[in-house]
Write an enzyme that holds these catalytic residues in place. Structure first.
Site, PDB file in Angstrom:
ATOM      1  N   ASP A 108      74.623  36.124 -15.752  1.00 15.42           N
ATOM      2  CA  ASP A 108      75.876  36.830 -15.987  1.00 15.42           C
ATOM      3  C   ASP A 108      75.656  38.338 -16.143  1.00 15.42           C
ATOM      4  O   ASP A 108      74.572  38.797 -16.512  1.00 15.42           O
ATOM      5  CB  ASP A 108      76.555  36.315 -17.266  1.00 15.42           C
ATOM      6  CG  ASP A 108      77.180  34.944 -17.064  1.00 15.42           C
ATOM      7  OD1 ASP A 108      76.994  34.363 -15.979  1.00 15.42           O
ATOM      8  OD2 ASP A 108      77.828  34.450 -18.003  1.00 15.42           O
ATOM      9  N   HIS A 260      71.090  36.014 -18.456  1.00  9.92           N
ATOM     10  CA  HIS A 260      71.721  37.307 -18.173  1.00  9.92           C
ATOM     11  C   HIS A 260      70.743  38.205 -17.433  1.00  9.92           C
ATOM     12  O   HIS A 260      69.554  38.247 -17.759  1.00  9.92           O
ATOM     13  CB  HIS A 260      72.166  38.002 -19.466  1.00  9.92           C
ATOM     14  CG  HIS A 260      73.254  37.276 -20.189  1.00  9.92           C
ATOM     15  ND1 HIS A 260      73.005  36.200 -21.024  1.00  9.92           N
ATOM     16  CD2 HIS A 260      74.610  37.462 -20.186  1.00  9.92           C
ATOM     17  CE1 HIS A 260      74.157  35.751 -21.521  1.00  9.92           C
ATOM     18  NE2 HIS A 260      75.142  36.495 -21.023  1.00  9.92           N
TER      19      HIS A 260
END
Length: 739
Positions: A108, A260
């Site tokens: 993400d 991430h």
């Protein structure tokens, strides 16, 4: 032996001869084009659009959304207890899990120029493909990274454009977040995505009644909502061991794992991935993308349907996407430029303030010392030249104040009527003053009138004034005292605003005290005085002749002649005690005309004398100092000063409001400090400074526009005619002489 510095020398100094030659330039034609308001309006609209794009694309990430617990009454049980991939299209809802021993690595908040490439390096090393849920604004900023992801066989999904808490947005704002991200993908890599991951989302069993409408809305728009089974929690930087443990699924179950590739230091993420992938492979796991894993699940269930994660975007979508990418990158560059300009304006403002406080203060203390003297008292007779064109409202008061001055050597007043049509010459003659001569000539402009007066004047000391200026009784006497120094060629007097009743006049009064008189102390100290004001200026005839006299080469003949004198090696000084009172423009329109002429004329003078930068001797030394200060503080600072107000306005809406207000107040405090010092040095009352904050909102903006228009006129080669201000005949209350 006579030297060039000796005003009695029989020949001009070399710099003077060079300056006269330099002044033989093409005269400025006087027809004026209309202001480019349409162009200025278009530029402002474009700038507003760019800043809006920048504001939207730079919406701040927040660490987490506000916690809420809205219950799960409306969320279907099969979704709460189901898998991380949810299809809510056509009013139905189905959820899917990945097959056993299958992991989809999802990332993400990217792409990030540093950490996305580091993640890709690890994935490529282990021959694993990932699914990257990109933030649209980041994809627009780094389209090359999106292209690398797609070209490398990785999958990209939608993680909104600015990473907001979608539950707080209206429906159209949410659709905008999705649509702009799709355009960013299309513009960057020519693809779309059917995958959606909401910011701050979690596991399927965490969906509540507030989140569920987002899932159904996304399904109606054709998206598959992708949540996660395991969360590495790498955003919390728990350490490599904890990150690996958090990402590892229980038993041999399949999992969509959340990581991430942006949002901070991802060194632990990279190290944990490098350990996690081999560990899972040793346990018999295979790695897929999210859609590849979903297709395996569908095939195992006997469903003859394949999901394409990144279909090709249409040609129109690719073009729209490119426009979006260019807009975001352009907005970022513009904001970066504005940030640099903000720093530059701050440095110039603070630097100017420091110079003024140090040098102007020292100048005032030196002049007010009891042992200060210019030399023996100057008692030679003085000729005062008054060029006049349609000055019937103020000519009587001006001439009377000059003719009755207390200079012991006597004052001759020469009024040169430059073709007036309102009876100005008759009014001056009607005063019947014995030391006043009135000369009538056809209209030829102010420089022509001044040169005529100089030629007819009987004395060597000359005072050049405007036809609407009222002198204090001792002003002429005080103005000529610096000529006791044989190196002084010109003296700038102290111009005061007489009509101070209106708000706009108060603003000009402040500007005269700060921007003119305080600056003149600084420039005299640095030997680079650029302007002896037309309202009250003293000249030695020989210096004036050496410099070539007045010309109409520029609209600022006072700046032009002052620069010529400086180049010729003459000292130009400021005499604060020689005061004259002028009527300032009373309307914005009149003020605009006056300042436009001043600004444009100053730029013309700078351009005219530009080649003297390479001169040797006094001419080069003066020009390098004078043009440097005029460029920095007379052109660049006023031209860039709107950045302060523009970023302040921008910050109130899109940045930290407290920090913005504090920064703006700090700049105001610097200006207020400068104003207090200037008013103290000029012995003015401080009460009028209450209007200084208001000056920032109207008067300064007008000055910005004047400077911008002047620069545009100069760059486009526009021509400007002489501006005649309308006078009301309002006379100031002149103070008594200074003793």
């Amino acid at each position: 032996m006579r030297t060039a510095a000796d005003p009695s020398a029989g020949r001009p100094p070399p710099q003077a001869r060079r300056t006269r030659g330099a002044r033989r330039t093409r005269r400025v034609r006087r027809s004026a084009p209309p202001p480019s308001w349409a162009l200025l309006g278009v530029l402002l609209v474009v700038l507003a659009g760019v800043l809006f794009v920048g504001a939207y694309a730079n919406a701040a990430f927040v660490p987490d959304r506000a916690q809420h617990d809205d219950g799960q009454d409306r969320v279907p049980a099969e979704v709460v207890n189901g898998g991380p991939i949810i299809n809510a299209a056509d009013g139905q809802h189905r959820s899917y899990r990945l097959p056993a021993r299958t992991v989809a690595l999802t990332f993400d908040d990217g792409p990030d120029p540093k950490w996305t490439r580091e993640v890709l390096r690890v994935l490529d090393t282990h021959q694993v493909k990932g699914t990257f849920f990109v933030v649209g604004s980041q994809a627009a900023r780094h389209p090359e990274l999106v292209r690398e992801l797609v070209a490398g066989g990785h999958e990209v999904g939608v993680h909104t454009f600015t990473h907001p808490d979608l539950t707080t947005l209206s429906g159209w704002r949410r659709r905008m977040e999705y649509g702009q991200t799709q355009l960013a993908l299309a513009g960057a890599a020519g693809v779309r995505s059917s995958l959606m991951r909401f910011p701050y989302s979690s596991h399927a069993d965490a969906i509540d009644d507030r989140d569920w409408p987002l899932v159904t809305e996304a399904g109606g728009l054709g998206y598959l909502t992708v949540l996660n089974d395991t969360d590495s929690r790498d955003w919390a930087l728990p350490g490599v061991d904890a990150t690996v443990a958090n990402a590892t699924p229980a038993g041999y179950s399949g999992a969509i794992s959340l990581w991430h590739d942006a949002g901070g230091d991802r060194a632990q993420t990279v190290a944990a991935l490098d350990r996690f992938i081999p560990l899972m492979k040793e346990r018999g796991y295979r790695f897929t993308t999210a859609t590849e894993g979903l297709n395996l699940t569908l095939a195992a269930a006997g469903i003859d349907h394949q999901v394409t994660g990144n279909p090709v975007a249409s040609g129109a979508e690719r073009w729209q996407g490119r426009m979006l990418v260019w807009a975001v990158q352009g907005a970022d560059r513009t904001l970066t430029l504005f940030g640099a300009l903000f720093v530059l304006v701050g440095v110039l403002t603070v630097g100017r303030t420091v110079l003024l406080l140090l040098l102007a203060g020292r100048h005032a203390r030196r002049r007010r010392a009891r042992d200060w003297t210019w030399g023996p008292p100057v008692t030679e007779p003085v000729s005062v030249i008054v060029p006049a064109y349609n000055e019937k409202e103020g000519i009587a008061a001006a001439v009377r104040s000059l003719a009755t001055g207390d200079h012991p050597g006597g004052i001759e007043v020469v009024v040169v009527d430059d073709g007036s049509t309102d009876g100005t010459a008759d009014i001056a003659e009607g005063l019947g003053l014995p030391n006043v001569r009135v000369v009538r000539k056809p209209n030829g402009g102010k420089p022509s009138a001044l040169n005529t007066g100089v030629a007819l004047a009987r004395h060597e000391l000359l005072v050049l004034v405007d036809g609407d200026t009222v002198f204090e009784p001792d002003a002429v006497r005080r103005l000529v005292q610096p000529f006791a120094d044989p190196q002084v060629g010109a003296v700038a007097g102290n111009v005061k605003v007489g009509n101070r009743d209106s708000l706009i006049a108060k603003w000009q009064h402040i500007e005269y005290v700060i921007g003119f008189n305080l600056d003149r102390r600084l420039y005299e100290t640095l030997r680079c005085m650029s302007t002896v004001p037309g309202a009250i200026g003293g000249f030695r005839r020989q210096a004036l002749v050496y410099a070539g006299g007045m010309t109409d080469d520029t609209l600022a003949e006072d700046t032009d002649i002052t620069m010529a004198l400086g180049r010729a090696g003459w000292k130009v000084v400021y005499e604060e005690t020689a005061r004259a009172w002028t009527e300032a423009p009373a309307t914005m329109g009149q003020l605009w005309k006056q300042r436009y002429r001043w600004s444009y004329g100053t730029m013309q003078a700078m351009w005219k004398h530009r080649r003297s930068l390479l001169d040797s001797g006094a001419s080069g030394r003066f020009s390098r100092r004078c043009l440097l200060f005029l460029t920095l503080f007379g052109v660049l600072l006023p031209l860039l000063a709107p950045v302060i107000d523009l970023l302040a306005l921008y910050g109130l809406f899109f940045l930290d409001r407290t920090a913005t207000v504090v920064a703006w107040l700090a700049m105001l405090a610097v200006q207020f400090l400068t104003a207090v010092v200037a008013f103290r040095l000029d012995r003015e009352k401080l009460g009028v400074l209450w209007v200084l904050p208001l000056q920032q909102f109207v008067y300064r903006q007008l000055m910005y526009l004047v400077m911008i228009q002047s620069v545009v006129t100069a760059l486009t080669g526009g021509r400007l005619g002489w501006q005649k201000l309308r006078r009301t005949g309002l006379r100031p209350t002149v103070r008594a002489g200074n003793g």
